[in-house]
Design a protein around this motif. Sequence first.
Motif, PDB file in Angstrom:
ATOM      1  N   PHE A   1      -2.863  11.009  15.573  1.00 44.34           N
ATOM      2  CA  PHE A   1      -3.226  10.287  14.348  1.00 44.34           C
ATOM      3  C   PHE A   1      -2.755  11.082  13.141  1.00 44.34           C
ATOM      4  O   PHE A   1      -3.036  12.273  13.019  1.00 44.34           O
ATOM      5  N   ASP A   2      -2.035  10.429  12.242  1.00 43.33           N
ATOM      6  CA  ASP A   2      -1.470  11.092  11.050  1.00 43.33           C
ATOM      7  C   ASP A   2      -2.040  10.404   9.816  1.00 43.33           C
ATOM      8  O   ASP A   2      -1.540   9.369   9.378  1.00 43.33           O
ATOM      9  N   LEU A   3      -3.087  10.996   9.248  1.00 42.80           N
ATOM     10  CA  LEU A   3      -3.747  10.397   8.087  1.00 42.80           C
ATOM     11  C   LEU A   3      -2.816  10.357   6.879  1.00 42.80           C
ATOM     12  O   LEU A   3      -2.769   9.354   6.150  1.00 42.80           O
ATOM     13  N   GLY A   4      -2.083  11.421   6.655  1.00 35.56           N
ATOM     14  CA  GLY A   4      -1.161  11.457   5.513  1.00 35.56           C
ATOM     15  C   GLY A   4      -0.127  10.355   5.583  1.00 35.56           C
ATOM     16  O   GLY A   4       0.179   9.700   4.574  1.00 35.56           O
ATOM     17  N   ARG A   5       0.401  10.134   6.773  1.00 34.72           N
ATOM     18  CA  ARG A   5       1.402   9.082   6.948  1.00 34.72           C
ATOM     19  C   ARG A   5       0.794   7.710   6.703  1.00 34.72           C
ATOM     20  O   ARG A   5       1.404   6.848   6.066  1.00 34.72           O
ATOM     21  N   LEU A   6      -0.438   7.504   7.230  1.00 33.80           N
ATOM     22  CA  LEU A   6      -1.113   6.214   7.034  1.00 33.80           C
ATOM     23  C   LEU A   6      -1.324   5.925   5.556  1.00 33.80           C
ATOM     24  O   LEU A   6      -1.060   4.805   5.083  1.00 33.80           O
ATOM     25  N   LEU A   7      -1.786   6.907   4.809  1.00 35.26           N
ATOM     26  CA  LEU A   7      -2.006   6.716   3.375  1.00 35.26           C
ATOM     27  C   LEU A   7      -0.693   6.482   2.639  1.00 35.26           C
ATOM     28  O   LEU A   7      -0.632   5.672   1.708  1.00 35.26           O
ATOM     29  N   ALA A   8       0.346   7.184   3.039  1.00 32.49           N
ATOM     30  CA  ALA A   8       1.647   6.993   2.393  1.00 32.49           C
ATOM     31  C   ALA A   8       2.172   5.578   2.631  1.00 32.49           C
ATOM     32  O   ALA A   8       2.780   4.964   1.739  1.00 32.49           O
ATOM     33  N   GLU A   9       1.916   5.065   3.837  1.00 32.46           N
ATOM     34  CA  GLU A   9       2.445   3.746   4.181  1.00 32.46           C
ATOM     35  C   GLU A   9       1.590   2.608   3.644  1.00 32.46           C
ATOM     36  O   GLU A   9       2.110   1.557   3.267  1.00 32.46           O
ATOM     37  N   ARG A  10       0.268   2.795   3.594  1.00 34.59           N
ATOM     38  CA  ARG A  10      -0.627   1.679   3.285  1.00 34.59           C
ATOM     39  C   ARG A  10      -1.471   1.891   2.028  1.00 34.59           C
ATOM     40  O   ARG A  10      -2.203   0.986   1.623  1.00 34.59           O
ATOM     41  N   GLY A  11      -1.396   3.063   1.416  1.00 34.91           N
ATOM     42  CA  GLY A  11      -2.256   3.366   0.274  1.00 34.91           C
ATOM     43  C   GLY A  11      -2.095   2.413  -0.888  1.00 34.91           C
ATOM     44  O   GLY A  11      -3.055   2.125  -1.611  1.00 34.91           O
ATOM     45  N   ALA A  12      -0.898   1.887  -1.082  1.00 35.89           N
ATOM     46  CA  ALA A  12      -0.652   0.974  -2.199  1.00 35.89           C
ATOM     47  C   ALA A  12      -1.375  -0.366  -2.036  1.00 35.89           C
ATOM     48  O   ALA A  12      -1.490  -1.129  -2.993  1.00 35.89           O
ATOM     49  N   GLU A  13      -1.876  -0.625  -0.835  1.00 36.47           N
ATOM     50  CA  GLU A  13      -2.576  -1.885  -0.578  1.00 36.47           C
ATOM     51  C   GLU A  13      -4.070  -1.797  -0.875  1.00 36.47           C
ATOM     52  O   GLU A  13      -4.824  -2.722  -0.544  1.00 36.47           O
TER      53      GLU A  13
ATOM     54  N   TYR B   1      -6.337  -2.171  -3.258  1.00 32.48           N
ATOM     55  CA  TYR B   1      -7.122  -3.243  -3.875  1.00 32.48           C
ATOM     56  C   TYR B   1      -7.099  -4.516  -3.036  1.00 32.48           C
ATOM     57  O   TYR B   1      -8.102  -5.228  -2.929  1.00 32.48           O
ATOM     58  N   GLU B   2      -5.954  -4.815  -2.421  1.00 34.95           N
ATOM     59  CA  GLU B   2      -5.857  -5.998  -1.575  1.00 34.95           C
ATOM     60  C   GLU B   2      -6.727  -5.846  -0.325  1.00 34.95           C
ATOM     61  O   GLU B   2      -7.417  -6.785   0.093  1.00 34.95           O
ATOM     62  N   LEU B   3      -6.724  -4.666   0.266  1.00 33.31           N
ATOM     63  CA  LEU B   3      -7.546  -4.418   1.445  1.00 33.31           C
ATOM     64  C   LEU B   3      -9.028  -4.556   1.125  1.00 33.31           C
ATOM     65  O   LEU B   3      -9.795  -5.143   1.898  1.00 33.31           O
ATOM     66  N   HIS B   4      -9.418  -4.023  -0.015  1.00 31.05           N
ATOM     67  CA  HIS B   4     -10.826  -4.106  -0.393  1.00 31.05           C
ATOM     68  C   HIS B   4     -11.230  -5.564  -0.623  1.00 31.05           C
ATOM     69  O   HIS B   4     -12.281  -6.014  -0.157  1.00 31.05           O
ATOM     70  N   GLY B   5     -10.383  -6.304  -1.326  1.00 28.12           N
ATOM     71  CA  GLY B   5     -10.692  -7.704  -1.603  1.00 28.12           C
ATOM     72  C   GLY B   5     -10.773  -8.554  -0.345  1.00 28.12           C
ATOM     73  O   GLY B   5     -11.557  -9.503  -0.272  1.00 28.12           O
ATOM     74  N   LYS B   6     -10.002  -8.192   0.671  1.00 25.92           N
ATOM     75  CA  LYS B   6      -9.962  -8.991   1.899  1.00 25.92           C
ATOM     76  C   LYS B   6     -11.078  -8.626   2.869  1.00 25.92           C
ATOM     77  O   LYS B   6     -11.651  -9.504   3.536  1.00 25.92           O
ATOM     78  N   TYR B   7     -11.429  -7.327   2.954  1.00 23.33           N
ATOM     79  CA  TYR B   7     -12.315  -6.885   4.021  1.00 23.33           C
ATOM     80  C   TYR B   7     -13.663  -6.317   3.549  1.00 23.33           C
ATOM     81  O   TYR B   7     -14.565  -6.142   4.363  1.00 23.33           O
ATOM     82  N   LEU B   8     -13.803  -6.015   2.275  1.00 25.75           N
ATOM     83  CA  LEU B   8     -15.028  -5.384   1.782  1.00 25.75           C
ATOM     84  C   LEU B   8     -15.671  -6.294   0.732  1.00 25.75           C
ATOM     85  O   LEU B   8     -15.669  -7.496   0.880  1.00 25.75           O
ATOM     86  N   ASN B   9     -16.228  -5.716  -0.312  1.00 23.13           N
ATOM     87  CA  ASN B   9     -16.879  -6.509  -1.368  1.00 23.13           C
ATOM     88  C   ASN B   9     -15.801  -7.111  -2.262  1.00 23.13           C
ATOM     89  O   ASN B   9     -15.217  -6.414  -3.103  1.00 23.13           O
TER      90      ASN B   9
END
Length: 461
Positions: free
Chosen positions: A5-17, A19-27
């Motif tokens: 598991f590479d946390l840095g890579r995940l954030l680099a690839e998906r970090g720009a999403e 606000y969209e992730l929060h709106g879709k899956y959270l509050n």
Amino acid sequence: MTTEFDLGRLLAERGAERYELHGKYLNHQLPRMLHTIGFDKVYERGEGAYFWDADGNDYLDMLAGFGVMGLGRHHPVVRKALHDVLDAQLADLTRFDCQPLPGLLAEKLLTHSPHLDRVFFGNSGTEAVETALKFARYATGKPRVLYCDHAFHGLTTGSLSVNGESGFRDGFAPLLPDTAVPLGDLDALSRELKKGDVAALVVEPVQGKGVHEPPPGYLRAAQELLRKHKALLIADEVQTGLGRTGDFYAYQHEDGVEPDLVCVAKALSGGYVPVGATLGKDWIFKKVYSSMDRVLVHSASFGSNAQAMAAGLAVLSVMENEQIVANARVTGDLLRSRLTALIDKYELLADVRGRGLMIGIEFGRPKSLKLRGRWTMLQAARKGLFAQMVVVPLLQRHRILTQVSGDHLEVIKLIPPLVVGEKEVDRFVDAFTDVMDDAHSGSGLMWDFSKTLVKQAVANR
């Protein structure tokens, strides 16, 4: 083949999403609100009392994660303690042994309230309050808990029962037996105690909503009344404790006050690990845990975990070694005096109050005809909009993060990390002065933005 598991890579690839992730899956309302007021920033990192965005711009944090970041972000001593405890590979959370770190943290924490004897560790401020409510009811054998108007003690069901704002309570009833009394009203407290069914009064020594203190002598007199009627005093120090107000606990500003139970959380782990603690008198704990059959009658799956305990020990060490409480007192006095000096200059500025680095800035109805008309327009749409008008340009133009102190309140609350100093005071006061100059000009960006806030307020009715 196992893929690491590479946390840095995940954030680099998906970090720009984000606000969209929060709106879709959270509050879904959070990103919507942030977009509306222009708070939809992308912060890349934080250190001390500052954040930085991707362009390298610094932002002064006067919010401290609602008080969680007492030492600022990523204090090196707390970081090292967490690395060390992970490297130690302790046999943590076996549930059927006694690890050293909880006892060591309890011992250290109790040195700051020598009239108390024992500690229960949970995971949050609301859990600390829940523990105090349960312990008070069991120890006294009485069902009812008193709290103060406009209080905030958490949002789980028990804590919600002693929450003084209907907006948080509506739709979640029935709650625990409870009664609100006005903060500072000893006659109202006495009337309720005479009914004989009160287990405790839970009180914030400085209320977080609006930053209100009880009158001098109230806590001591309330304590005497409670003892007379065999009820307990619970001090909720979740936000005010650990140096925030210029003493280790806010109740210590008043001589002779010795609560039966004290709730702490937020800043205890330096912002790294969820943690809460309920400190209490020996007889209360012994009554709750009265036999071996009751050893698990109140517990928490993640309570006393090694990471939280190590972080707590590191935080208390830093507070002592770096004189954090004294800095909160001195810097808070400086900031409050600088802001108080502006009251005569700005007719929209009504009051500056608080203790240490917990300061409320209240706005009020102006005298001049031009400003009064605009103020009335905002109040008709929704109380609290002017304070929001101040918060937004503080962030947008001056890169300073603050908050409105509560729903429908014309109050800004400042609860910065306790490591801020004169440089941060200068930056905030200069920025605040600029924003107030703009507000009193009767035109400009602030009043243009007010139209957006009014439309939003009307649409949400």
